[in-house]
Design a protein around this motif. Structure first.
Motif, PDB file in Angstrom:
ATOM      1  N   ALA A 193       0.973  -1.255   0.024  1.00  0.00           N
ATOM      2  CA  ALA A 193       0.212  -0.086   0.076  1.00  0.00           C
ATOM      3  C   ALA A 193       0.799   1.281  -0.137  1.00  0.00           C
ATOM      4  O   ALA A 193       0.673   2.353  -0.665  1.00  0.00           O
ATOM      5  N   LEU A 194       1.986   1.116   0.628  1.00  0.00           N
ATOM      6  CA  LEU A 194       3.005   2.253   0.676  1.00  0.00           C
ATOM      7  C   LEU A 194       3.573   2.417  -0.758  1.00  0.00           C
ATOM      8  O   LEU A 194       3.533   3.432  -1.117  1.00  0.00           O
ATOM      9  N   ALA A 195       3.802   1.490  -1.254  1.00  0.00           N
ATOM     10  CA  ALA A 195       4.540   1.639  -2.599  1.00  0.00           C
ATOM     11  C   ALA A 195       3.364   2.119  -3.618  1.00  0.00           C
ATOM     12  O   ALA A 195       3.573   2.858  -4.476  1.00  0.00           O
ATOM     13  N   ARG A 196       2.143   1.664  -3.497  1.00  0.00           N
ATOM     14  CA  ARG A 196       0.985   2.158  -4.356  1.00  0.00           C
ATOM     15  C   ARG A 196       0.786   3.651  -4.019  1.00  0.00           C
ATOM     16  O   ARG A 196       0.714   4.531  -4.968  1.00  0.00           O
ATOM     17  N   LEU A 197       0.960   4.198  -2.640  1.00  0.00           N
ATOM     18  CA  LEU A 197       1.104   5.390  -2.531  1.00  0.00           C
ATOM     19  C   LEU A 197       1.994   6.355  -3.164  1.00  0.00           C
ATOM     20  O   LEU A 197       1.653   7.446  -3.848  1.00  0.00           O
ATOM     21  N   LEU A 198       3.235   6.019  -3.046  1.00  0.00           N
ATOM     22  CA  LEU A 198       4.420   6.469  -3.590  1.00  0.00           C
ATOM     23  C   LEU A 198       4.281   6.711  -5.054  1.00  0.00           C
ATOM     24  O   LEU A 198       4.442   7.558  -5.932  1.00  0.00           O
ATOM     25  N   ASN A 199       3.612   5.525  -5.873  1.00  0.00           N
ATOM     26  CA  ASN A 199       3.512   5.632  -7.158  1.00  0.00           C
ATOM     27  C   ASN A 199       2.317   6.436  -7.635  1.00  0.00           C
ATOM     28  O   ASN A 199       2.391   6.697  -8.751  1.00  0.00           O
ATOM     29  N   SER A 200       1.539   7.094  -6.741  1.00  0.00           N
ATOM     30  CA  SER A 200       0.659   7.825  -7.240  1.00  0.00           C
ATOM     31  C   SER A 200       1.279   9.323  -7.742  1.00  0.00           C
ATOM     32  O   SER A 200       0.656  10.246  -8.262  1.00  0.00           O
ATOM     33  N   GLY A 201       2.570   9.543  -7.440  1.00  0.00           N
ATOM     34  CA  GLY A 201       3.371  10.744  -7.687  1.00  0.00           C
ATOM     35  C   GLY A 201       2.904  12.014  -7.111  1.00  0.00           C
ATOM     36  O   GLY A 201       3.396  12.964  -6.947  1.00  0.00           O
ATOM     37  N   ALA A 202       2.294  11.812  -5.796  1.00  0.00           N
ATOM     38  CA  ALA A 202       1.744  12.811  -4.789  1.00  0.00           C
ATOM     39  C   ALA A 202       2.990  13.323  -4.139  1.00  0.00           C
ATOM     40  O   ALA A 202       3.865  12.629  -3.756  1.00  0.00           O
ATOM     41  N   ASP A 203       2.969  14.639  -3.659  1.00  0.00           N
ATOM     42  CA  ASP A 203       4.173  15.215  -2.868  1.00  0.00           C
ATOM     43  C   ASP A 203       3.665  15.587  -1.526  1.00  0.00           C
ATOM     44  O   ASP A 203       4.478  15.887  -0.497  1.00  0.00           O
ATOM     45  N   VAL A 204       2.508  15.585  -1.284  1.00  0.00           N
ATOM     46  CA  VAL A 204       1.927  15.440   0.140  1.00  0.00           C
ATOM     47  C   VAL A 204       1.097  14.137   0.302  1.00  0.00           C
ATOM     48  O   VAL A 204       0.111  13.679  -0.345  1.00  0.00           O
ATOM     49  N   LEU A 205       1.660  13.407   1.220  1.00  0.00           N
ATOM     50  CA  LEU A 205       1.318  12.140   1.660  1.00  0.00           C
ATOM     51  C   LEU A 205       0.485  12.184   2.946  1.00  0.00           C
ATOM     52  O   LEU A 205       1.269  12.661   3.997  1.00  0.00           O
ATOM     53  N   LEU A 206      -0.645  11.626   3.111  1.00  0.00           N
ATOM     54  CA  LEU A 206      -1.338  11.485   4.263  1.00  0.00           C
ATOM     55  C   LEU A 206      -1.601  10.156   4.513  1.00  0.00           C
ATOM     56  O   LEU A 206      -2.076   9.241   3.892  1.00  0.00           O
ATOM     57  N   LEU A 207      -1.300   9.855   5.906  1.00  0.00           N
ATOM     58  CA  LEU A 207      -1.471   8.372   6.397  1.00  0.00           C
ATOM     59  C   LEU A 207      -1.991   8.301   7.597  1.00  0.00           C
ATOM     60  O   LEU A 207      -1.741   9.028   8.807  1.00  0.00           O
ATOM     61  N   ASP A 208      -3.190   7.392   7.437  1.00  0.00           N
ATOM     62  CA  ASP A 208      -4.307   7.443   8.642  1.00  0.00           C
ATOM     63  C   ASP A 208      -4.058   6.396   9.596  1.00  0.00           C
ATOM     64  O   ASP A 208      -4.602   5.237   9.015  1.00  0.00           O
ATOM     65  N   GLU A 209      -3.023   6.532  10.570  1.00  0.00           N
ATOM     66  CA  GLU A 209      -2.931   5.236  11.491  1.00  0.00           C
ATOM     67  C   GLU A 209      -2.519   3.876  10.577  1.00  0.00           C
ATOM     68  O   GLU A 209      -3.287   2.860  10.666  1.00  0.00           O
ATOM     69  N   PRO A 210      -1.673   3.929   9.490  1.00  0.00           N
ATOM     70  CA  PRO A 210      -1.281   2.792   8.706  1.00  0.00           C
ATOM     71  C   PRO A 210      -0.614   1.534   9.431  1.00  0.00           C
ATOM     72  O   PRO A 210      -0.895   0.364   8.711  1.00  0.00           O
ATOM     73  N   PHE A 211      -0.144   1.813  10.441  1.00  0.00           N
ATOM     74  CA  PHE A 211       0.522   0.713  11.171  1.00  0.00           C
ATOM     75  C   PHE A 211      -0.019   0.131  12.252  1.00  0.00           C
ATOM     76  O   PHE A 211       0.610  -0.487  12.860  1.00  0.00           O
ATOM     77  N   GLY A 212      -1.131   0.873  12.697  1.00  0.00           N
ATOM     78  CA  GLY A 212      -1.856   0.715  14.067  1.00  0.00           C
ATOM     79  C   GLY A 212      -2.068  -0.853  14.319  1.00  0.00           C
ATOM     80  O   GLY A 212      -2.096  -1.369  15.587  1.00  0.00           O
TER      81      GLY A 212
END
Length: 266
Positions: A158-177
């Motif tokens: 999921a993190l790799a997919r987020l990085l592949n979006s090309g976004a430079d502002v990354l929002l993570l909602d308790e991703p490792f909780g």
């Protein structure tokens, strides 16, 4: 130092302190009425890592969704790169508590989902997706299916997919909780390494005070509902960070300051 070099240094310093995400008197009211957020004002700088922490139900995830353009505030305003948020935008990416992978597609195709939704997947896109999987430590798992992966590995996808979006502002909602402590620590270190490599601006929601301090340049402490940003705590720990730093007096003092602040609201 030449005059040109001095100008370049000044520009670099200016960019490092440029405010990318701003909120002014942000309010969110749901039917009921339920006031989730009230008078939330903040600024987040380019390349900064900010943790959001507060009691359950204080509006952390709601605020993150407003920055992502998934919710529109009922009062005040949120801007990203100087433009008011009125809906999702390409320069903003979000990662949720669950990996939300497509079970019927292999890992590589899950990472390529942003390209697929855009209507075209090129060889260069595939090469970049493979590189991202290697970056997050999943070399050799490109053609595995999500059900064959552990929870921590799914979050890496999921993190790799987020990085592949090309976004430079990354929002993570308790991703490792939902992960065990050791897997969470490894992914926290991985996330900081990636941020240093790509220079992204990150806003990270967590309930864990130690995690908030370990990751962040600043920690925003929120009050119970209606949520307000009651304190902004600077984290003066050098980078790159290591687990050993969590034993330091500076880390302990910062964590207890945040704990005391939260305790005053509960």
């Amino acid at each position: 130092m030449t005059a040109t070099a001095k100008i370049q240094d000044l520009r670099s310093a200016s960019e490092a302190h440029e405010t990318v995400v701003t909120g002014h008197n942000v309010r969110m009211e749901f039917p009921g009425p339920v006031i989730a957020l009230e008078d939330a004002t903040f600024g987040i700088r380019k390349g900064e890592f900010v943790s959001l922490i507060g009691p359950s139900g204080c509006g952390k995830s709601t605020l993150l969704r407003m920055v992502a353009g998934l919710l529109n505030p009922t009062g005040g305003r949120i801007s990203v790169n100087g433009t008011p948020m009125v809906g999702p935008r390409a320069e903003i990416g979000m990662m949720f508590q669950k990996a939300t992978l497509l079970d019927w597609k292999p890992v590589l195709d899950n990472v390529l989902l942003p390209n697929t939704l855009a209507g075209r997947v090129t060889n260069a896109d595939r090469e970049r997706a493979v590189d991202l999987l290697h970056m997050v430590g999943l070399k050799g798992f490109e053609f595995a299916f999500p059900r064959q992966l552990s929870g921590g590995m799914q979050q890496r996808v999921a993190l790799a997919r987020l990085l592949n979006s090309g976004a430079d502002v990354l929002l993570l909602d308790e991703p490792f909780g939902a992960l065990d402590e050791f897997t969470r620590e490894r992914l926290n270190i991985e996330l900081m390494r990636i941020q240093a490599q790509i220079g992204a601006t990150i806003v990270f929601v967590t309930h864990n005070i130690q995690e908030a301090v370990f990751l962040a340049d600043r920690v925003f402490v929120m009050t119970p509902r209606p949520g307000r940003i009651a304190a902004e705590v600077e984290v003066n720990l050098p980078r790159p960070r290591t687990i050993e730093q969590m034993k330091s007096p500076e880390f302990t003092e910062t964590a207890f300051n945040i704990r005391d602040t939260l305790g005053g609201f509960i």
